[in-house]
Motif scaffolding. Structure first.
Motif, PDB file in Angstrom:
ATOM      1  N   ARG A   1       0.837  -1.212   0.000  1.00 13.07           N
ATOM      2  CA  ARG A   1       0.000   0.000   0.000  1.00 13.07           C
ATOM      3  C   ARG A   1       0.869   1.260   0.000  1.00 13.07           C
ATOM      4  NH1 ARG A   1      -2.585  -0.447   4.896  1.00 13.07           N
ATOM      5  NH2 ARG A   1      -1.378   1.186   5.905  1.00 13.07           N
ATOM      6  N   ARG A   2       1.910   1.254   0.813  1.00 14.26           N
ATOM      7  CA  ARG A   2       2.799   2.410   0.870  1.00 14.26           C
ATOM      8  C   ARG A   2       3.444   2.683  -0.491  1.00 14.26           C
ATOM      9  NH1 ARG A   2       7.880   2.159   0.931  1.00 14.26           N
ATOM     10  NH2 ARG A   2       7.899  -0.014   1.646  1.00 14.26           N
ATOM     11  N   VAL A   3       3.865   1.624  -1.177  1.00 15.00           N
ATOM     12  CA  VAL A   3       4.476   1.780  -2.497  1.00 15.00           C
ATOM     13  C   VAL A   3       3.491   2.394  -3.483  1.00 15.00           C
ATOM     14  CG1 VAL A   3       5.209   0.454  -4.523  1.00 15.00           C
ATOM     15  CG2 VAL A   3       6.273   0.035  -2.293  1.00 15.00           C
TER      16      VAL A   3
ATOM     17  N   GLY B   1       2.460   7.584  -6.560  1.00 11.97           N
ATOM     18  CA  GLY B   1       1.537   8.539  -7.154  1.00 11.97           C
ATOM     19  C   GLY B   1       0.413   7.920  -7.947  1.00 11.97           C
ATOM     20  N   VAL B   2       0.128   6.644  -7.703  1.00 18.90           N
ATOM     21  CA  VAL B   2      -0.996   5.981  -8.375  1.00 18.90           C
ATOM     22  C   VAL B   2      -2.298   6.661  -7.950  1.00 18.90           C
ATOM     23  CG1 VAL B   2      -2.286   3.810  -8.546  1.00 18.90           C
ATOM     24  CG2 VAL B   2       0.222   3.791  -8.565  1.00 18.90           C
TER      25      VAL B   2
ATOM     26  N   PHE C   1      -5.771   4.995   1.494  1.00 16.70           N
ATOM     27  CA  PHE C   1      -5.844   5.419   0.091  1.00 16.70           C
ATOM     28  C   PHE C   1      -6.672   6.696  -0.046  1.00 16.70           C
ATOM     29  CE2 PHE C   1      -5.186   0.749  -1.200  1.00 16.70           C
ATOM     30  CZ  PHE C   1      -3.849   0.948  -1.488  1.00 16.70           C
ATOM     31  N   LYS C   2      -7.806   6.733   0.637  1.00 20.57           N
ATOM     32  CA  LYS C   2      -8.678   7.914   0.540  1.00 20.57           C
ATOM     33  C   LYS C   2      -7.975   9.153   1.109  1.00 20.57           C
ATOM     34  CE  LYS C   2     -12.277   8.286  -0.685  1.00 20.57           C
ATOM     35  NZ  LYS C   2     -12.726   8.696  -2.042  1.00 20.57           N
ATOM     36  N   ALA C   3      -7.215   8.970   2.166  1.00 17.80           N
ATOM     37  CA  ALA C   3      -6.497  10.097   2.770  1.00 17.80           C
ATOM     38  C   ALA C   3      -5.477  10.698   1.810  1.00 17.80           C
ATOM     39  CB  ALA C   3      -5.799   9.641   4.053  1.00 17.80           C
ATOM     40  N   HIS C   4      -5.085   9.906   0.806  1.00 23.18           N
ATOM     41  CA  HIS C   4      -4.114  10.388  -0.180  1.00 23.18           C
ATOM     42  C   HIS C   4      -4.780  10.698  -1.527  1.00 23.18           C
ATOM     43  CE1 HIS C   4      -1.341   8.645   2.791  1.00 23.18           C
ATOM     44  NE2 HIS C   4      -0.470   9.502   2.312  1.00 23.18           N
TER      45      HIS C   4
END
Length: 325
Positions: free
Chosen positions: A88-90, A95-96, A113-116
């Motif tokens: 997940r971190r990768v 920038g996916v 994911f949503k937080a990013h």
């Protein structure tokens, strides 16, 4: 005429066709070919042996397409689970912008994911699970009918019922998955309330799919009856192509008192990968859905997507329009 839906708008793609995440198949070659053809290609995170290898594959895909593509992260129970948080971190650091999630209890991953600012597609096999995923914050639901390859759940509800049932209760965009492979299916999915389709098996029978030509021709030759349902007795049903291995797994699993350990030696992912890469059709499991019965050729992804869209547009604007004229 062009098919513009909530899915094309949200994902920034030209056609409402998504290539689902497929173990061993979701490589840069596959994802880039689908994205370049106007759909959404998806890398499969766990196809890569390590998070660092996934980072390299994402960068490789970026050199092959300037169109949107996503990454699949499937979370499954395991005695020795992979380092999901590292994968997940990768994905985040690379920038996916689009992620397809699947499997149980994805909340930790969805929240991060949503937080990013990542758009999340989540695969479900029932309306109740889809409703839970929407509450969790996913952006698009991919609803898998019983016809699909992989794990169709335990409810045995086919797409003709499951898709409109989901559309009746879910407000976010909906992808129809399981049994789709041509323009008739795309037109039907839109009529049933979906905003696009998700295809796996059909994309395996394309020029760019990174699997052996014998496997592609195997899918072409097979009919809609050439699948087996395995792991039924273990409450983890899977649909795979019919071969000597899956026949054996069904036979062993149907015996009274059978346990997963009895079939485990025959169903390893390593053997499945060897079958796909070597063309030895009886080396391991080959995951495929009932849509095999609609696969008649091995086109490029570009030709396949163009044909599906053209046929769907023709059905909608010509054949169906005449019925109400």
């Amino acid at each position: 005429m062009a098919l513009h839906t909530r899915v094309t708008e949200m994902l920034g793609i030209e056609t409402p066709i998504v290539q689902g995440g497929m173990m061993w198949v979701g490589t840069a070659e596959m994802a880039a070919a689908v994205s370049n053809a106007g759909g959404l290609g998806i890398l499969t995170a766990l196809t890569q042996p390590t998070p660092d290898a996934l980072a390299a594959e994402i960068e490789r895909c970026k050199t092959m397409t300037d169109k949107p593509f996503g990454v699949n992260l499937t979370v499954l129970p395991s005695v020795n689970p992979p380092p999901y948080s590292d994968y997940r971190r990768v994905i985040i650091e690379a920038g996916v912008k689009i992620v397809e999630t699947a499997g149980g209890r994805p909340q930790e991953h969805v929240e991060d994911f949503k937080a990013h600012g990542i758009t999340i597609l989540h695969k479900c096999t029932s309306v109740r699970h889809a409703l839970s995923a929407v509450k969790m914050g996913v952006d698009i639901i991919s609803i898998d009918g019983f016809e699909c390859a992989g794990h169709p759940g335990e409810d045995d509800v086919p797409g003709l019922v499951l898709i409109p049932a989901a559309a009746d209760q879910i407000d976010v965009p909906l992808l129809a998955s399981g049994g789709f492979g041509d323009g008739r299916g795309l037109a039907a999915a839109l009529a049933l309330g979906a905003d696009g389709i998700n295809m796996g098996t059909r994309f395996c029978a394309t020029v760019e799919a990174p699997i052996h030509e014998k496997v592609k021709q195997f899918l072409v030759a097979n009919g809609e009856r050439d699948t087996n349902l395995i792991f039924r007795g273990f409450k983890n049903t899977g649909r795979v192509a019919k071969n000597s291995v899956s026949d054996m797994v069904v036979e062993i699993g149907s015996k009274p008192g059978a346990e997963f350990g009895d079939v485990q030696p025959y169903v390893s992912g390593v053997k499945g990968r060897e079958a796909l890469m070597s063309g030895d059709l009886d080396r391991g499991l080959i995951w495929a859905g009932q849509v095999q019965g609609l696969i008649n050729d091995v086109p490029t992804c570009e030709a396949l997507i163009a044909r599906i869209v053209a046929d769907a547009e023709s059905i909608i604007s010509t054949r169906l329009a005449r019925l109400v004229a």
